[in-house]
Write a protein that holds these residues in place. Sequence first.
Motif, PDB file in Angstrom:
ATOM      1  N   SER A 178       0.861  -1.176   0.000  1.00  0.00           N
ATOM      2  CA  SER A 178       0.000   0.000   0.000  1.00  0.00           C
ATOM      3  C   SER A 178       0.897   1.225   0.000  1.00  0.00           C
ATOM      4  CB  SER A 178      -0.898  -0.004   1.244  1.00  0.00           C
ATOM      5  OG  SER A 178      -1.861   1.024   1.176  1.00  0.00           O
ATOM      6  N   GLY A 179       0.589   2.190  -0.868  1.00  0.00           N
ATOM      7  CA  GLY A 179       1.450   3.373  -0.950  1.00  0.00           C
ATOM      8  C   GLY A 179       0.684   4.601  -1.387  1.00  0.00           C
ATOM      9  N   THR A 180       1.245   5.759  -1.093  1.00  0.00           N
ATOM     10  CA  THR A 180       0.634   7.036  -1.465  1.00  0.00           C
ATOM     11  C   THR A 180       1.335   7.663  -2.662  1.00  0.00           C
ATOM     12  OG1 THR A 180       2.067   8.259   0.059  1.00  0.00           O
ATOM     13  CG2 THR A 180      -0.027   7.469   0.928  1.00  0.00           C
ATOM     14  N   TYR A 181       2.255   6.936  -3.279  1.00  0.00           N
ATOM     15  CA  TYR A 181       3.095   7.518  -4.333  1.00  0.00           C
ATOM     16  C   TYR A 181       2.571   7.262  -5.734  1.00  0.00           C
ATOM     17  CZ  TYR A 181       4.725   2.682  -4.642  1.00  0.00           C
ATOM     18  OH  TYR A 181       4.775   1.310  -4.777  1.00  0.00           O
ATOM     19  N   SER A 182       1.652   6.312  -5.890  1.00  0.00           N
ATOM     20  CA  SER A 182       1.268   5.875  -7.229  1.00  0.00           C
ATOM     21  C   SER A 182      -0.038   6.513  -7.690  1.00  0.00           C
ATOM     22  CB  SER A 182       1.145   4.342  -7.253  1.00  0.00           C
ATOM     23  OG  SER A 182       0.746   3.887  -8.511  1.00  0.00           O
ATOM     24  N   ASP A 213       3.603   9.412   7.978  1.00  0.00           N
ATOM     25  CA  ASP A 213       5.046   9.460   7.717  1.00  0.00           C
ATOM     26  C   ASP A 213       5.505   8.285   6.862  1.00  0.00           C
ATOM     27  OD1 ASP A 213       4.697   7.486   9.655  1.00  0.00           O
ATOM     28  OD2 ASP A 213       6.590   7.920  10.651  1.00  0.00           O
ATOM     29  N   ILE A 214       4.571   7.447   6.428  1.00  0.00           N
ATOM     30  CA  ILE A 214       4.896   6.285   5.602  1.00  0.00           C
ATOM     31  C   ILE A 214       4.459   6.549   4.165  1.00  0.00           C
ATOM     32  CG2 ILE A 214       4.467   3.828   5.205  1.00  0.00           C
ATOM     33  CD1 ILE A 214       3.921   3.526   8.175  1.00  0.00           C
ATOM     34  N   ILE A 215       5.353   6.294   3.212  1.00  0.00           N
ATOM     35  CA  ILE A 215       4.996   6.433   1.803  1.00  0.00           C
ATOM     36  C   ILE A 215       4.656   5.087   1.179  1.00  0.00           C
ATOM     37  CG2 ILE A 215       7.391   6.279   0.952  1.00  0.00           C
ATOM     38  CD1 ILE A 215       6.616   8.351  -1.172  1.00  0.00           C
ATOM     39  N   ILE A 266      -1.897   4.139   7.136  1.00  0.00           N
ATOM     40  CA  ILE A 266      -2.781   5.162   7.698  1.00  0.00           C
ATOM     41  C   ILE A 266      -2.335   5.551   9.100  1.00  0.00           C
ATOM     42  CG2 ILE A 266      -5.131   5.572   8.556  1.00  0.00           C
ATOM     43  CD1 ILE A 266      -6.118   3.825   6.193  1.00  0.00           C
ATOM     44  N   LEU A 267      -1.954   4.574   9.911  1.00  0.00           N
ATOM     45  CA  LEU A 267      -1.650   4.816  11.318  1.00  0.00           C
ATOM     46  C   LEU A 267      -0.295   5.481  11.529  1.00  0.00           C
ATOM     47  CD1 LEU A 267      -2.958   1.441  12.783  1.00  0.00           C
ATOM     48  CD2 LEU A 267      -4.025   3.698  13.031  1.00  0.00           C
ATOM     49  N   GLY A 268       0.654   5.255  10.604  1.00  0.00           N
ATOM     50  CA  GLY A 268       2.002   5.792  10.786  1.00  0.00           C
ATOM     51  C   GLY A 268       2.916   4.788  11.468  1.00  0.00           C
ATOM     52  N   THR A 269       4.215   5.068  11.441  1.00  0.00           N
ATOM     53  CA  THR A 269       5.224   4.089  11.835  1.00  0.00           C
ATOM     54  C   THR A 269       5.061   3.577  13.255  1.00  0.00           C
ATOM     55  OG1 THR A 269       6.801   5.103  10.305  1.00  0.00           O
ATOM     56  CG2 THR A 269       7.696   3.635  11.987  1.00  0.00           C
ATOM     57  N   SER A 270       4.870   4.462  14.204  1.00  0.00           N
ATOM     58  CA  SER A 270       4.829   4.056  15.603  1.00  0.00           C
ATOM     59  C   SER A 270       3.687   3.074  15.867  1.00  0.00           C
ATOM     60  CB  SER A 270       4.692   5.284  16.508  1.00  0.00           C
ATOM     61  OG  SER A 270       4.627   4.899  17.868  1.00  0.00           O
ATOM     62  N   ALA A 271       2.472   3.441  15.450  1.00  0.00           N
ATOM     63  CA  ALA A 271       1.327   2.555  15.652  1.00  0.00           C
ATOM     64  C   ALA A 271       1.426   1.307  14.787  1.00  0.00           C
ATOM     65  CB  ALA A 271       0.026   3.305  15.364  1.00  0.00           C
ATOM     66  N   ALA A 272       2.048   1.439  13.611  1.00  0.00           N
ATOM     67  CA  ALA A 272       2.210   0.278  12.729  1.00  0.00           C
ATOM     68  C   ALA A 272       3.063  -0.794  13.391  1.00  0.00           C
ATOM     69  CB  ALA A 272       2.823   0.711  11.399  1.00  0.00           C
ATOM     70  N   GLN A 273       4.107  -0.384  14.097  1.00  0.00           N
ATOM     71  CA  GLN A 273       4.957  -1.345  14.791  1.00  0.00           C
ATOM     72  C   GLN A 273       4.152  -2.141  15.807  1.00  0.00           C
ATOM     73  OE1 GLN A 273       8.021  -1.947  14.027  1.00  0.00           O
ATOM     74  NE2 GLN A 273       9.028  -0.131  13.238  1.00  0.00           N
ATOM     75  N   ILE A 300       8.519   8.619   4.355  1.00  0.00           N
ATOM     76  CA  ILE A 300       8.636   9.772   3.466  1.00  0.00           C
ATOM     77  C   ILE A 300      10.055  10.335   3.515  1.00  0.00           C
ATOM     78  CG2 ILE A 300       7.837  12.141   3.103  1.00  0.00           C
ATOM     79  CD1 ILE A 300       5.074  11.231   3.991  1.00  0.00           C
ATOM     80  N   SER A 301      10.732  10.176   4.650  1.00  0.00           N
ATOM     81  CA  SER A 301      12.108  10.643   4.806  1.00  0.00           C
ATOM     82  C   SER A 301      13.096   9.830   3.990  1.00  0.00           C
ATOM     83  CB  SER A 301      12.505  10.592   6.275  1.00  0.00           C
ATOM     84  OG  SER A 301      12.511   9.251   6.740  1.00  0.00           O
ATOM     85  N   GLY A 302      12.659   8.666   3.483  1.00  0.00           N
ATOM     86  CA  GLY A 302      13.562   7.768   2.767  1.00  0.00           C
ATOM     87  C   GLY A 302      14.082   6.630   3.634  1.00  0.00           C
ATOM     88  N   GLU A 303      13.870   6.718   4.934  1.00  0.00           N
ATOM     89  CA  GLU A 303      14.329   5.647   5.837  1.00  0.00           C
ATOM     90  C   GLU A 303      13.488   4.386   5.624  1.00  0.00           C
ATOM     91  OE1 GLU A 303      14.762   4.865  10.688  1.00  0.00           O
ATOM     92  OE2 GLU A 303      13.964   6.760   9.907  1.00  0.00           O
TER      93      GLU A 303
END
Length: 305
Positions: free
Chosen positions: A221-225, A250-252, A273-280, A296-299
């Motif tokens: 799932s991504g927001t880039y396409s 913060d996730i792309i 949707i939830l972002g990195t912290s909640a995704a973990q 989004i930072s590339g990490e």
Amino acid sequence: MKMNLFRAMGTNVEFIIDDTKFQPISSLNDVILSAKSRMEALESRLTRFRNDSELSHINQQTGKWIAVTKDTFTILRLANEQFDLTNGVFNPFMGYVIQNLGYRVTFKDIHNQTQELFRIQYPYLPPMHSPLQLNEMTQEVRLDNGYMLDLGGIAKGWIVEQTADHLLNNGVSDFICNAGGDLVCKGTNNGQPWVVGITDPFNEDKHIFNLNVSNMCVATSGTYSRTWSKQGRKVHHIIDPFLGEPADTDIISCTVISPSLIEAEILAKAALILGTSAAQQLFDMNKQCDWIIVKISGEVEHSCN
């Protein structure tokens, strides 16, 4: 190796088959044709882009009990279950929200729209309980007024799994069924795991990972396409179900590897949707899955070895 490429569900679909174990080879083409027909039949029932689909009939007759086929009833039951299991993070009842953002036609036509067909009333209020009722005895469904079904990724994942099951049931044991990056990988490729490339969201011509996969499913799932402009604003199709707006995250890109493609689809979208912290935390509760998060930072963070 047998390969077959066609269009369905708004994307490129590919069957890649290790045909060395399939006997007789001459009948493999018939199996492929029947698998394609199965996929196309399911899409015709579950798309919101056809006025004659079962999904459209439900959306056009809200507040009424509608009889549906077994396949449609099954996927709607799954959608309700996932709505409950994710506490509404997966929300298949946001058709009007998505339409209001401009996604009222297939993505290839989205940039050619000129009309404003619908305006959502704000403030947006997410449903606390599923507005879709199911009658197991009569195989009928009823959608509350004010909602529109859009099954999105869960329908796509389910259709791919059903198509893969069709191949398995007709003697094809080693293959990839790939619909726009959502894959079911069965068996092996000449005795070796299938190699699945994970797209770099910052350069779609490159891969950030190559995964060895056997008897597992992969969803991204991504927001880039799938992005477009709406009144001068760039928007995407991953909607925050609690705000009714494209997710601010913060996730792309998020990829999930799971025994179930539906589970992979739901987890990948929920994590994004939830972002990195909640995704973990979400992934910690689903130990049978592996995952790759690109920020989004590339990490890049991942659980894959």
